[in-house]
Design a protein around this motif. Structure first.
Motif, PDB file in Angstrom:
ATOM      1  N   ASP A  61       0.828  -1.203   0.000  1.00  0.00           N
ATOM      2  CA  ASP A  61       0.000   0.000   0.000  1.00  0.00           C
ATOM      3  C   ASP A  61       0.860   1.249   0.000  1.00  0.00           C
ATOM      4  O   ASP A  61       0.544   2.258  -0.619  1.00  0.00           O
ATOM      5  N   GLY A  62       2.014   1.166   0.723  1.00  0.00           N
ATOM      6  CA  GLY A  62       2.882   2.344   0.820  1.00  0.00           C
ATOM      7  C   GLY A  62       3.410   2.781  -0.515  1.00  0.00           C
ATOM      8  O   GLY A  62       3.609   3.946  -0.781  1.00  0.00           O
ATOM      9  N   GLU A  63       3.626   1.773  -1.402  1.00  0.00           N
ATOM     10  CA  GLU A  63       4.165   2.103  -2.720  1.00  0.00           C
ATOM     11  C   GLU A  63       3.158   2.886  -3.541  1.00  0.00           C
ATOM     12  O   GLU A  63       3.518   3.737  -4.335  1.00  0.00           O
TER      13      GLU A  63
ATOM     14  N   ASP B 119       0.680   4.792  -2.226  1.00  0.00           N
ATOM     15  CA  ASP B 119       0.363   6.083  -1.611  1.00  0.00           C
ATOM     16  C   ASP B 119       1.473   7.093  -1.828  1.00  0.00           C
ATOM     17  O   ASP B 119       1.217   8.281  -2.029  1.00  0.00           O
ATOM     18  N   ALA B 120       2.754   6.601  -1.792  1.00  0.00           N
ATOM     19  CA  ALA B 120       3.875   7.533  -1.886  1.00  0.00           C
ATOM     20  C   ALA B 120       3.893   8.303  -3.197  1.00  0.00           C
ATOM     21  O   ALA B 120       4.028   9.520  -3.211  1.00  0.00           O
TER      22      ALA B 120
ATOM     23  N   SER C 154       1.262  11.190  -3.284  1.00  0.00           N
ATOM     24  CA  SER C 154       1.611  12.403  -2.541  1.00  0.00           C
ATOM     25  C   SER C 154       2.732  13.159  -3.241  1.00  0.00           C
ATOM     26  O   SER C 154       2.758  14.379  -3.247  1.00  0.00           O
TER      27      SER C 154
ATOM     28  N   ASP D  87       9.968  10.634   5.929  1.00  0.00           N
ATOM     29  CA  ASP D  87       8.879   9.743   6.322  1.00  0.00           C
ATOM     30  C   ASP D  87       9.419   8.322   6.223  1.00  0.00           C
ATOM     31  O   ASP D  87       9.483   7.738   5.140  1.00  0.00           O
TER      32      ASP D  87
ATOM     33  N   GLU E 137       8.289   5.387   7.187  1.00  0.00           N
ATOM     34  CA  GLU E 137       7.375   4.334   6.741  1.00  0.00           C
ATOM     35  C   GLU E 137       7.227   4.345   5.229  1.00  0.00           C
ATOM     36  O   GLU E 137       7.286   3.294   4.565  1.00  0.00           O
ATOM     37  N   ALA E 138       7.050   5.538   4.636  1.00  0.00           N
ATOM     38  CA  ALA E 138       6.939   5.645   3.180  1.00  0.00           C
ATOM     39  C   ALA E 138       8.259   5.272   2.507  1.00  0.00           C
ATOM     40  O   ALA E 138       8.268   4.629   1.448  1.00  0.00           O
ATOM     41  N   TYR E 139       9.370   5.652   3.134  1.00  0.00           N
ATOM     42  CA  TYR E 139      10.695   5.321   2.589  1.00  0.00           C
ATOM     43  C   TYR E 139      10.915   3.814   2.579  1.00  0.00           C
ATOM     44  O   TYR E 139      11.333   3.234   1.560  1.00  0.00           O
TER      45      TYR E 139
ATOM     46  N   ALA F 254       8.727   1.491   2.556  1.00  0.00           N
ATOM     47  CA  ALA F 254       7.774   0.809   1.671  1.00  0.00           C
ATOM     48  C   ALA F 254       8.280   0.708   0.240  1.00  0.00           C
ATOM     49  O   ALA F 254       7.771  -0.094  -0.544  1.00  0.00           O
ATOM     50  N   LEU F 255       9.286   1.510  -0.103  1.00  0.00           N
ATOM     51  CA  LEU F 255       9.835   1.478  -1.457  1.00  0.00           C
ATOM     52  C   LEU F 255      10.708   0.248  -1.692  1.00  0.00           C
ATOM     53  O   LEU F 255      11.012  -0.086  -2.833  1.00  0.00           O
TER      54      LEU F 255
END
Length: 453
Positions: free
Chosen positions: A2-4, A6-7, A10, A48, A50-52, A54-55
């Motif tokens: 999911d993070g991939e 959403d990032a 944004s 961020d 968590e977003a980092y 998630a990549l």
């Protein structure tokens, strides 16, 4: 993940919020200052985590989180990175790295993130059983002399060692499969596995070697695999500080890469590494043709609008804005496992190129105005210009009293005469040589010499 998803959304929203007009549509000199002041500059926001994270996937995700925790001054970010690394390690089998992370946490995250000796013992026990099973299977395959089974056996051993953090043994196992490869696809698989482990170990000489081996079997290379090999080659050149070669490799990466190489690199990294290396090593023409007008690379730059903006600003000679973007990016780049050692060198080269380009069109430059444009003091600028003049990168002289830089242009008239005289001398030598050869042939000197012999 999911993070991939959403990032990038944004990032795209942020990109449009911070967009500028194209180079061709640059504002006139009378209004450019006002527009530059009003244009929002992305501030150095806290990463961020968590977003980092998630990549990425696999071991590199954990290693990057640990690296971030080791190099970050913010204790909150450190603990967040270590917490995520702990959770990720519990999903795998690397007990050695797990113990290191627990030691780094040192009880700061409470009892839920303490040493789990029971889990470690269970994983190690299962690992021993798995290793015994793999050895017995491999011995049976060797006895039967089935090449494909032996290859798979060594490959399974490589996967086993890699999962448990024994990178040296994993590399040896993957390389041993080479003697049992029967198709081009097997060779590509072996090369990609060896490259992955070599990158993790920091052995970039092996990376270059196995990229070359893989490229020697072009019939088995599909676009995603080609993109992976170019990323690996780019990382190897970056590590060797060959920034121009690294930039070329990253710029050649196709959109087929997507998130398929998340165990090594993210698309955002391709944009960042490629963009900064290009700025530091390409001339103005190359920057326009190979970066700004490169449709494929533009797709990567959309993911990192800060890098896209600073490249456009550099090409448009908006150096203050460009250097401000670089300053804002620096803190996060210093937390990147691959580029952190090169940030200072790349920044120095980019700044030097900006100074050279700024002075190039003018006969004289007011150093006070130039210092304002580069957000520095006149004394600091003078030292930078002195260094560039000493290195013969800027043909100029400094009036320290009046703080003016005067360009030192060559005498075009004298240079033209010198070139004419040199050309005349070269022509004279050529004519003499031709006449000598003609006379030798006329008197049959070569034939007589051969007859005597």
């Amino acid at each position: 993940m999911d993070g991939e998803d959403d990032a990038p959304k944004s990032l795209m929203e942020e990109m449009y919020a911070n967009g500028i007009e194209g180079v061709d549509d640059a504002p006139s000199s009378s209004t450019s200052t006002t527009i530059l002041k009003n244009r929002p500059i992305i501030s150095g926001e806290q990463l961020d985590i968590e977003a980092y994270a998630a990549l990425y996937s696999g071991r590199t995700k954990i290693v990057r989180l640990i690296f971030l925790a080791d190099h970050c001054d913010n204790s909150g970010m450190q603990l967040e990175a270590l917490r995520m690394a702990y959770d990720e390690l519990k999903k795998g089998e690397n007990t050695q790295l797990f113990r290191e992370v627990v030691q780094k946490i040192d009880g700061r995250l409470g009892p839920n993130y303490s040493m789990d000796a029971t889990w470690c013992a269970m994983v190690d026990r299962k690992a021993d059983q798995r290793k015994d099973k793999l050895e017995s299977e491999l011995n049976a395959y060797r006895t039967n002399l089935i090449k494909e089974s032996i290859r798979m056996g060594y490959n399974d051993f490589g996967d086993f060692y890699y999962a448990h953090g024994a990178l040296g043994d994993a590399f040896k196992s993957y390389v041993r499969t080479r003697d049992y490869c029967t198709t081009s696809k097997h060779i590509i698989q072996m090369c990609l596995s060896a490259i992955l482990v070599s990158i993790e170990m920091g052995q970039f000489a092996h990376v270059t070697s196995y990229v070359s081996k893989a490229e020697q079997t072009p019939e088995a290379l599909d676009p995603p695999t080609i993109a992976k090999l170019r990323c690996a080659a780019g990382l190897a050149h970056l590590e060797a500080k060959k920034y121009k070669l690294a930039a070329r490799k990253f710029l050649e990466v196709g959109p087929e890469l997507g998130n398929s190489y998340s165990e090594v690199i993210a698309p955002q990294d391709v944009a960042t590494y490629g963009g900064l290396c290009a700025l530091a090593s390409f001339d103005r023409t190359e920057l326009k043709n190979k970066v700004i007008d490169n449709i494929n690379f533009r797709n990567f730059l959309e993911l990192v609008p800060e890098v896209r903006e600073l490249i456009n600003d550099f090409y448009s000679s908006h150096y203050a804005s460009c250097l401000e973007y670089l300053g804002n990016l620096k803190s996060n780049l210093m937390l990147d496992i691959h580029i952190h050692d090169h940030v200072e060198t790349l920044y120095d080269q980019i700044r030097s190129k900006a100074l050279i380009q700024y002075t190039h069109p003018f006969v004289s430059v007011d150093m006070r105005m130039m210092a304002d444009a580069f957000k520095t003091s006149v004394a600091g600028l003078e030292k930078e210009l002195e260094s560039l003049i000493t290195d013969n990168q800027i043909q100029a002289r400094i009036d320290s009293h009046n703080k003016i830089l005067y360009a030192r242009h060559a005498d075009q008239r004298n240079a033209t005469f010198q070139r004419v005289l040199q050309t005349g001398n070269e022509f004279d030598w050529d004519v003499r040589a031709m006449l000598l050869r003609a006379n030798l042939l006329k008197h049959e000197y070569n034939l007589r010499a051969s007859r005597k012999i």
